[in-house]
Scaffold this motif. Structure first.
Motif, PDB file in Angstrom:
ATOM      1  N   LYS A  36       0.809  -1.222   0.000  1.00 30.14           N
ATOM      2  CA  LYS A  36       0.000   0.000   0.000  1.00 30.14           C
ATOM      3  C   LYS A  36       0.843   1.273   0.000  1.00 30.14           C
ATOM      4  CE  LYS A  36      -3.798  -2.127   2.496  1.00 30.14           C
ATOM      5  NZ  LYS A  36      -4.610  -2.097   3.703  1.00 30.14           N
ATOM      6  N   GLY A  37       2.145   1.174   0.249  1.00 28.62           N
ATOM      7  CA  GLY A  37       2.994   2.361   0.297  1.00 28.62           C
ATOM      8  C   GLY A  37       4.097   2.211   1.317  1.00 28.62           C
ATOM      9  N   PHE A  38       4.280   3.213   2.136  1.00 30.85           N
ATOM     10  CA  PHE A  38       5.364   3.201   3.104  1.00 30.85           C
ATOM     11  C   PHE A  38       4.834   3.661   4.459  1.00 30.85           C
ATOM     12  CE2 PHE A  38       5.117   7.541   1.834  1.00 30.85           C
ATOM     13  CZ  PHE A  38       5.486   8.264   2.948  1.00 30.85           C
ATOM     14  N   VAL A  39       5.574   3.303   5.497  1.00 34.12           N
ATOM     15  CA  VAL A  39       5.260   3.722   6.856  1.00 34.12           C
ATOM     16  C   VAL A  39       6.564   4.113   7.519  1.00 34.12           C
ATOM     17  CG1 VAL A  39       4.234   3.064   9.069  1.00 34.12           C
ATOM     18  CG2 VAL A  39       3.362   2.050   6.955  1.00 34.12           C
ATOM     19  N   HIS A  40       6.579   5.233   8.214  1.00 36.58           N
ATOM     20  CA  HIS A  40       7.723   5.641   9.032  1.00 36.58           C
ATOM     21  C   HIS A  40       7.303   5.543  10.490  1.00 36.58           C
ATOM     22  CE1 HIS A  40       9.875   8.328   5.823  1.00 36.58           C
ATOM     23  NE2 HIS A  40       9.738   7.074   5.445  1.00 36.58           N
ATOM     24  N   GLY A  41       8.260   5.261  11.365  1.00 31.49           N
ATOM     25  CA  GLY A  41       7.942   5.155  12.775  1.00 31.49           C
ATOM     26  C   GLY A  41       9.078   5.615  13.667  1.00 31.49           C
ATOM     27  N   VAL A  42       8.728   5.934  14.909  1.00 29.33           N
ATOM     28  CA  VAL A  42       9.700   6.348  15.919  1.00 29.33           C
ATOM     29  C   VAL A  42       9.150   5.966  17.292  1.00 29.33           C
ATOM     30  CG1 VAL A  42       8.766   8.706  16.115  1.00 29.33           C
ATOM     31  CG2 VAL A  42      11.138   8.265  16.758  1.00 29.33           C
ATOM     32  N   ARG A  43      10.033   5.528  18.162  1.00 26.98           N
ATOM     33  CA  ARG A  43       9.648   5.282  19.554  1.00 26.98           C
ATOM     34  C   ARG A  43       9.775   6.616  20.279  1.00 26.98           C
ATOM     35  NH1 ARG A  43       6.829   1.363  21.319  1.00 26.98           N
ATOM     36  NH2 ARG A  43       8.132  -0.091  20.161  1.00 26.98           N
ATOM     37  N   VAL A  44       8.681   7.117  20.816  1.00 26.93           N
ATOM     38  CA  VAL A  44       8.686   8.412  21.500  1.00 26.93           C
ATOM     39  C   VAL A  44       9.544   8.313  22.757  1.00 26.93           C
ATOM     40  CG1 VAL A  44       7.271  10.165  22.642  1.00 26.93           C
ATOM     41  CG2 VAL A  44       6.404   9.005  20.592  1.00 26.93           C
ATOM     42  N   ARG A  45      10.436   9.265  22.916  1.00 31.45           N
ATOM     43  CA  ARG A  45      11.307   9.341  24.088  1.00 31.45           C
ATOM     44  C   ARG A  45      11.044  10.657  24.829  1.00 31.45           C
ATOM     45  NH1 ARG A  45      17.251   7.048  22.670  1.00 31.45           N
ATOM     46  NH2 ARG A  45      16.617   5.012  21.879  1.00 31.45           N
ATOM     47  N   GLN A  46      11.567  10.750  26.044  1.00 33.40           N
ATOM     48  CA  GLN A  46      11.412  11.978  26.841  1.00 33.40           C
ATOM     49  C   GLN A  46      11.912  13.197  26.076  1.00 33.40           C
ATOM     50  OE1 GLN A  46       9.919  12.624  29.707  1.00 33.40           O
ATOM     51  NE2 GLN A  46       9.394  10.519  30.220  1.00 33.40           N
ATOM     52  N   GLU A 100       3.712   6.179  14.438  1.00 32.46           N
ATOM     53  CA  GLU A 100       4.009   5.918  13.037  1.00 32.46           C
ATOM     54  C   GLU A 100       3.080   6.723  12.157  1.00 32.46           C
ATOM     55  OE1 GLU A 100       3.664   1.596  13.038  1.00 32.46           O
ATOM     56  OE2 GLU A 100       1.847   1.766  11.851  1.00 32.46           O
ATOM     57  N   GLY A 101       3.449   6.788  10.890  1.00 30.74           N
ATOM     58  CA  GLY A 101       2.639   7.549   9.960  1.00 30.74           C
ATOM     59  C   GLY A 101       2.954   7.215   8.535  1.00 30.74           C
ATOM     60  N   THR A 102       2.092   7.688   7.680  1.00 27.21           N
ATOM     61  CA  THR A 102       2.259   7.511   6.248  1.00 27.21           C
ATOM     62  C   THR A 102       1.708   8.743   5.540  1.00 27.21           C
ATOM     63  OG1 THR A 102       1.988   5.945   4.429  1.00 27.21           O
ATOM     64  CG2 THR A 102       0.067   6.310   5.861  1.00 27.21           C
ATOM     65  N   ALA A 103       1.995   8.853   4.265  1.00 30.80           N
ATOM     66  CA  ALA A 103       1.533  10.006   3.495  1.00 30.80           C
ATOM     67  C   ALA A 103       1.348   9.605   2.043  1.00 30.80           C
ATOM     68  CB  ALA A 103       2.537  11.160   3.597  1.00 30.80           C
ATOM     69  N   GLU A 104       0.588  10.420   1.334  1.00 35.63           N
ATOM     70  CA  GLU A 104       0.395  10.180  -0.092  1.00 35.63           C
ATOM     71  C   GLU A 104       0.245  11.502  -0.828  1.00 35.63           C
ATOM     72  OE1 GLU A 104      -3.164   8.006  -0.945  1.00 35.63           O
ATOM     73  OE2 GLU A 104      -4.440   9.411   0.122  1.00 35.63           O
ATOM     74  N   VAL A 105       0.658  11.485  -2.077  1.00 37.08           N
ATOM     75  CA  VAL A 105       0.464  12.643  -2.949  1.00 37.08           C
ATOM     76  C   VAL A 105      -0.952  12.555  -3.497  1.00 37.08           C
ATOM     77  CG1 VAL A 105       1.177  13.718  -5.120  1.00 37.08           C
ATOM     78  CG2 VAL A 105       2.904  12.897  -3.513  1.00 37.08           C
ATOM     79  N   THR A 106      -1.686  13.652  -3.373  1.00 38.18           N
ATOM     80  CA  THR A 106      -3.058  13.676  -3.873  1.00 38.18           C
ATOM     81  C   THR A 106      -3.148  14.287  -5.270  1.00 38.18           C
ATOM     82  OG1 THR A 106      -3.472  15.774  -2.735  1.00 38.18           O
ATOM     83  CG2 THR A 106      -4.070  13.734  -1.571  1.00 38.18           C
ATOM     84  N   ARG A 107      -2.134  15.089  -5.611  1.00 37.23           N
ATOM     85  CA  ARG A 107      -2.094  15.719  -6.940  1.00 37.23           C
ATOM     86  C   ARG A 107      -0.695  16.260  -7.159  1.00 37.23           C
ATOM     87  NH1 ARG A 107      -3.724  21.237  -8.576  1.00 37.23           N
ATOM     88  NH2 ARG A 107      -3.867  21.207 -10.835  1.00 37.23           N
ATOM     89  N   ALA A 108      -0.202  16.148  -8.380  1.00 36.45           N
ATOM     90  CA  ALA A 108       1.101  16.725  -8.713  1.00 36.45           C
ATOM     91  C   ALA A 108       1.034  17.360 -10.098  1.00 36.45           C
ATOM     92  CB  ALA A 108       2.192  15.662  -8.678  1.00 36.45           C
ATOM     93  N   THR A 109       1.657  18.520 -10.199  1.00 36.20           N
ATOM     94  CA  THR A 109       1.803  19.182 -11.493  1.00 36.20           C
ATOM     95  C   THR A 109       3.292  19.122 -11.838  1.00 36.20           C
ATOM     96  OG1 THR A 109       2.232  21.396 -10.613  1.00 36.20           O
ATOM     97  CG2 THR A 109      -0.092  20.742 -10.854  1.00 36.20           C
TER      98      THR A 109
END
Length: 143
Positions: A36-46, A100-109
């Motif tokens: 489906k795409g990509f996912v980035h993640g991070v363990r939240v620290r103080q 974690e999170g992901t993103a997508e391009v909705t439109r590009a010129t």
């Protein structure tokens, strides 16, 4: 949960490398690619938190900006610069939680890309962001 030295990413995530000094300092960040795409993640620290003990809004926005930029690169194979980013803070992320999170391009010129990102802890939405990125045509990948 308190700050720990073990980032303990979920299965399938690998350490991200090749990031700039600002992003590397804020990490470590991890990623995985799926059908489906990509996912980035991070363990939240103080160190990611504000005085209230929740992830600082600037950290969330920087993380979302990286997601948006990754989506633009993956869709256009062109380096891009953030022109505008809007963020909606929906809930908090706390130390020890996996963000974690992901993103997508909705439109590009030919000159700009529009995109959206979502950050979450498990099923809980933390932040929604949208952005506009200027495509730097002279930096387009030749591959």
């Amino acid at each position: 949960m308190t700050d720990c030295d073990d980032d303990n990413p979920p299965d399938g995530f690998v350490l991200s490398s090749g990031r700039g000094p600002y992003t590397s300092h804020n990490g470590p960040f991890f990623h995985k690619v799926t059908e489906k795409g990509f996912v980035h993640g991070v363990r939240v620290r103080q160190r990611h938190c504000n005085s209230r003990g929740i992830t600082h809004g600037g950290m969330l926005m920087a993380f979302a900006d990286g997601l948006l930029g990754t989506a633009v690169w993956r869709a256009t194979q062109t380096i891009a610069l953030t022109v505008r980013m809007n963020s909606d803070f929906l809930s908090a992320a706390r130390p020890g939680e996996w963000l974690e999170g992901t993103a997508e391009v909705t439109r590009a010129t030919r000159s700009v890309a529009f995109c959206e990102a979502s950050l979450y802890v498990g099923p809980r939405p933390v932040l929604k962001a949208s952005g506009v990125f200027k495509l730097m045509a002279r930096h387009k990948s030749q591959n």
